[in-house]
Write a protein that holds these residues in place. Structure first.
Motif, mmCIF file in Angstrom:
data_model
loop_
_atom_site.group_PDB
_atom_site.id
_atom_site.type_symbol
_atom_site.label_atom_id
_atom_site.label_comp_id
_atom_site.label_asym_id
_atom_site.label_seq_id
_atom_site.Cartn_x
_atom_site.Cartn_y
_atom_site.Cartn_z
ATOM 1 N N GLY A 244 0.836 -1.188 0.000
ATOM 2 C CA GLY A 244 0.000 0.000 0.000
ATOM 3 C C GLY A 244 0.870 1.235 0.000
ATOM 4 O O GLY A 244 2.080 1.167 0.153
ATOM 5 N N GLY A 245 0.225 2.397 -0.174
ATOM 6 C CA GLY A 245 0.971 3.638 -0.178
ATOM 7 C C GLY A 245 1.136 4.194 -1.582
ATOM 8 O O GLY A 245 0.375 3.881 -2.497
ATOM 9 N N THR A 246 2.171 5.008 -1.749
ATOM 10 C CA THR A 246 2.353 5.764 -2.986
ATOM 11 C C THR A 246 3.751 5.575 -3.545
ATOM 12 O O THR A 246 4.735 5.608 -2.806
ATOM 13 C CB THR A 246 2.110 7.260 -2.728
ATOM 14 N N PHE A 247 3.816 5.364 -4.861
ATOM 15 C CA PHE A 247 5.071 5.384 -5.603
ATOM 16 C C PHE A 247 5.163 6.728 -6.322
ATOM 17 O O PHE A 247 4.248 7.104 -7.068
ATOM 18 C CB PHE A 247 5.101 4.278 -6.649
ATOM 19 N N GLY A 248 6.275 7.429 -6.138
ATOM 20 C CA GLY A 248 6.528 8.653 -6.867
ATOM 21 C C GLY A 248 7.933 8.657 -7.421
ATOM 22 O O GLY A 248 8.766 7.817 -7.062
ATOM 23 N N GLY A 249 8.218 9.567 -8.323
ATOM 24 C CA GLY A 249 9.557 9.666 -8.878
ATOM 25 C C GLY A 249 9.820 8.620 -9.938
ATOM 26 O O GLY A 249 8.899 8.051 -10.537
ATOM 27 N N ASP A 250 11.094 8.346 -10.161
ATOM 28 C CA ASP A 250 11.531 7.460 -11.252
ATOM 29 C C ASP A 250 11.922 6.084 -10.736
ATOM 30 O O ASP A 250 12.799 5.962 -9.872
ATOM 31 C CB ASP A 250 12.730 8.080 -11.981
ATOM 32 N N TRP A 251 11.326 5.057 -11.318
ATOM 33 C CA TRP A 251 11.545 3.673 -10.912
ATOM 34 C C TRP A 251 11.735 2.781 -12.141
ATOM 35 O O TRP A 251 11.067 2.968 -13.159
ATOM 36 C CB TRP A 251 10.348 3.138 -10.126
ATOM 37 N N THR A 252 12.602 1.775 -11.960
ATOM 38 C CA THR A 252 12.733 0.711 -12.945
ATOM 39 C C THR A 252 12.734 -0.627 -12.224
ATOM 40 O O THR A 252 13.447 -0.806 -11.220
ATOM 41 C CB THR A 252 14.036 0.846 -13.758
ATOM 42 N N VAL A 253 11.908 -1.551 -12.716
ATOM 43 C CA VAL A 253 11.989 -2.951 -12.271
ATOM 44 C C VAL A 253 12.922 -3.637 -13.252
ATOM 45 O O VAL A 253 12.615 -3.766 -14.448
ATOM 46 C CB VAL A 253 10.609 -3.621 -12.264
ATOM 47 N N ALA A 254 14.083 -4.065 -12.769
ATOM 48 C CA ALA A 254 15.118 -4.583 -13.652
ATOM 49 C C ALA A 254 14.736 -5.921 -14.260
ATOM 50 O O ALA A 254 13.859 -6.646 -13.753
ATOM 51 C CB ALA A 254 16.434 -4.723 -12.886
ATOM 52 N N ASN A 255 15.381 -6.257 -15.347
ATOM 53 C CA ASN A 255 15.206 -7.551 -15.995
ATOM 54 C C ASN A 255 15.465 -8.666 -14.986
ATOM 55 O O ASN A 255 16.484 -8.665 -14.286
ATOM 56 C CB ASN A 255 16.173 -7.660 -17.175
ATOM 57 N N GLY A 256 14.524 -9.609 -14.899
ATOM 58 C CA GLY A 256 14.653 -10.728 -13.966
ATOM 59 C C GLY A 256 14.163 -10.422 -12.561
ATOM 60 O O GLY A 256 14.217 -11.291 -11.692
ATOM 61 N N SER A 257 13.680 -9.212 -12.332
ATOM 62 C CA SER A 257 13.217 -8.800 -11.008
ATOM 63 C C SER A 257 11.690 -8.766 -10.950
ATOM 64 O O SER A 257 11.012 -8.804 -11.985
ATOM 65 C CB SER A 257 13.793 -7.432 -10.654
ATOM 66 N N GLU A 258 11.153 -8.665 -9.700
ATOM 67 C CA GLU A 258 9.710 -8.707 -9.513
ATOM 68 C C GLU A 258 9.234 -7.638 -8.538
ATOM 69 O O GLU A 258 9.806 -7.480 -7.452
ATOM 70 C CB GLU A 258 9.263 -10.072 -8.964
ATOM 71 N N LEU A 259 8.172 -6.946 -8.931
ATOM 72 C CA LEU A 259 7.407 -6.105 -8.021
ATOM 73 C C LEU A 259 6.059 -6.778 -7.833
ATOM 74 O O LEU A 259 5.311 -6.973 -8.798
ATOM 75 C CB LEU A 259 7.226 -4.702 -8.595
ATOM 76 N N ASN A 260 5.765 -7.152 -6.584
ATOM 77 C CA ASN A 260 4.543 -7.887 -6.278
ATOM 78 C C ASN A 260 3.544 -6.965 -5.587
ATOM 79 O O ASN A 260 3.802 -6.471 -4.479
ATOM 80 C CB ASN A 260 4.855 -9.079 -5.365
ATOM 81 N N VAL A 261 2.417 -6.729 -6.241
ATOM 82 C CA VAL A 261 1.354 -5.884 -5.692
ATOM 83 C C VAL A 261 0.392 -6.797 -4.960
ATOM 84 O O VAL A 261 -0.352 -7.553 -5.582
ATOM 85 C CB VAL A 261 0.640 -5.104 -6.812
ATOM 86 N N ILE A 262 0.428 -6.740 -3.615
ATOM 87 C CA ILE A 262 -0.319 -7.720 -2.833
ATOM 88 C C ILE A 262 -1.294 -7.024 -1.894
ATOM 89 O O ILE A 262 -1.440 -5.808 -1.913
ATOM 90 C CB ILE A 262 0.617 -8.663 -2.053
ATOM 91 N N SER A 263 -1.986 -7.835 -1.070
ATOM 92 C CA SER A 263 -3.044 -7.332 -0.191
ATOM 93 C C SER A 263 -2.560 -6.172 0.649
ATOM 94 O O SER A 263 -1.429 -6.139 1.116
ATOM 95 C CB SER A 263 -3.546 -8.451 0.720
ATOM 96 N N GLY A 264 -3.479 -5.252 0.861
ATOM 97 C CA GLY A 264 -3.170 -4.083 1.664
ATOM 98 C C GLY A 264 -4.078 -2.955 1.250
ATOM 99 O O GLY A 264 -5.129 -3.156 0.644
ATOM 100 N N ALA A 265 -3.663 -1.747 1.562
ATOM 101 C CA ALA A 265 -4.448 -0.573 1.209
ATOM 102 C C ALA A 265 -4.363 -0.309 -0.284
ATOM 103 O O ALA A 265 -3.600 -0.957 -1.009
ATOM 104 C CB ALA A 265 -3.930 0.626 2.002
ATOM 105 N N ASN A 266 -5.144 0.669 -0.750
ATOM 106 C CA ASN A 266 -5.035 1.078 -2.137
ATOM 107 C C ASN A 266 -3.619 1.525 -2.452
ATOM 108 O O ASN A 266 -2.886 1.977 -1.569
ATOM 109 C CB ASN A 266 -6.023 2.212 -2.436
ATOM 110 N N LYS A 267 -3.275 1.438 -3.725
ATOM 111 C CA LYS A 267 -1.909 1.733 -4.150
ATOM 112 C C LYS A 267 -1.956 2.805 -5.231
ATOM 113 O O LYS A 267 -2.732 2.714 -6.169
ATOM 114 C CB LYS A 267 -1.231 0.461 -4.642
ATOM 115 N N VAL A 268 -1.087 3.807 -5.066
ATOM 116 C CA VAL A 268 -1.139 4.979 -5.926
ATOM 117 C C VAL A 268 0.216 5.203 -6.591
ATOM 118 O O VAL A 268 1.253 5.213 -5.923
ATOM 119 C CB VAL A 268 -1.520 6.237 -5.121
ATOM 120 N N PHE A 269 0.184 5.368 -7.908
ATOM 121 C CA PHE A 269 1.329 5.915 -8.618
ATOM 122 C C PHE A 269 1.113 7.426 -8.683
ATOM 123 O O PHE A 269 0.275 7.900 -9.468
ATOM 124 C CB PHE A 269 1.439 5.331 -10.028
ATOM 125 N N GLY A 270 1.813 8.176 -7.862
ATOM 126 C CA GLY A 270 1.594 9.612 -7.761
ATOM 127 C C GLY A 270 2.704 10.395 -8.448
ATOM 128 O O GLY A 270 3.752 10.640 -7.865
#
Length: 299
Positions: A244-270
């Motif tokens: 949960g929470g907010t992602f801001g700024g510049d992000w890269t999920v690298a090749n072979g890596s994982e971002l897992n969006v799981i249970s919790g509060a709402n999620k915001v790309f701000g």
């Protein structure tokens, strides 16, 4: 009390030698030794390098003037101020006793700090720099009192004991490894910065619920995000869970890596600019895009 100045050896061969009052000064070259204990509970100044096998800092205001600990000392409860260094190969053991305060202190650890028990307070703009091993063998807190302070980890901050949470609510800058071998290490408040080269590892969890900035590439196997996470050229290697929470700024999920969006509060790309070169697993929860967010999926 009696004023006492030492430039030699304090040898407690049995029982204890207790320094309780007066003006106490332990100068460079002081040695604390013996099968017994040397207890300091009055206000004392440590000038320069000293060697200890049985020194206990029990209470009072303990001031370092270029103080360098060689050997080992136990910190049961007092206020540490001034300049201190734990030398390479030396140990400072924070053990049972009253609360412990870094009051305007500038402490550099080149050896090992074993934080076994008790809340640690940073006040008076204290600065703690860990260039060695900092072991948290407890479920206590690293927090602030008047004036606050900053903890800088350049090597290893490790939770070695306790099945609950070690809580951090002070300014914290990381350039090294956060290792939760058991339970969790929780970053809840303060100015939190994880710089390039940061590593999150261990059988436990590293939870970040306070506002945090990720600068450059980092590696994770157990990082959980639930606060406001701002990327400054952030590159995720390994895996991260987003609860949960907010992602801001510049992000890269690298090749072979994982971002897992799981249970919790709402999620915001701000206002985020996120590029996925690996895998995003959107398992649960609504995703909100705001502030001209751009999401680019190349994976």
């Amino acid at each position: 009390g009696i004023n006492f100045t030492n430039t030699g050896t304090i040898d407690a061969q049995t029982g204890s030698i207790n320094f309780t009052s007066g003006t106490l000064a332990f100068n460079a070259g002081s040695v604390f030794t013996g099968a017994g204990a040397v207890n300091v509970s009055g206000s004392a100044t440590f000038n320069g390098a000293f060697t200890s096998s049985n020194l206990n800092l029990v209470s009072g205001n303990i001031t370092g003037n270029g103080a360098v600990l060689n050997g080992s000392a136990d910190w049961l409860g007092s206020s540490l101020g001034g300049g201190w260094t734990v030398a390479n190969g030396a140990e400072l053991n924070a053990i049972s006793g009253s609360n412990k305060v870094f009051s305007g202190a500038n402490v550099t650890n080149e050896g090992t700090v074993n934080w076994n028990d008790g809340t640690l307070f940073l006040g008076g703009s204290a600065l703690i720099t860990n260039n060695g091993q900092w072991n948290a063998a407890n479920d206590s807190s690293l927090t602030v009192t008047t004036g606050g302070g900053t903890f800088v980890n350049n090597d290893a901050f490790t939770k070695t004991g306790g099945t609950g949470a070690t809580s951090i609510s002070t300014n914290f800058t990381n350039n090294g490894t956060i290792d939760a071998q058991t339970g969790s290490i929780n970053f809840t408040s303060g100015t939190i910065a994880f710089n390039a080269g940061s590593v999150f590892t261990g059988a436990g969890a590293v939870n970040v619920s306070g506002p945090a900035t990720f600068n450059g590439a980092f590696t994770s196997s157990n990082l959980n995000l639930s606060g406001t996470a701002t990327g400054n050229g952030a590159v995720l290697n390994g895996s991260v869970d987003w609860l949960g929470g907010t992602f801001g700024g510049d992000w890269t999920v690298a090749n072979g890596s994982e971002l897992n969006v799981i249970s919790g509060a709402n999620k915001v790309f701000g206002g985020a600019n996120v590029t996925n070169e690996g895998t995003v697993n959107w398992n649960d929860g609504t995703l909100f895009l705001g502030g001209n967010t751009l999401i680019t999926n190349n994976g």
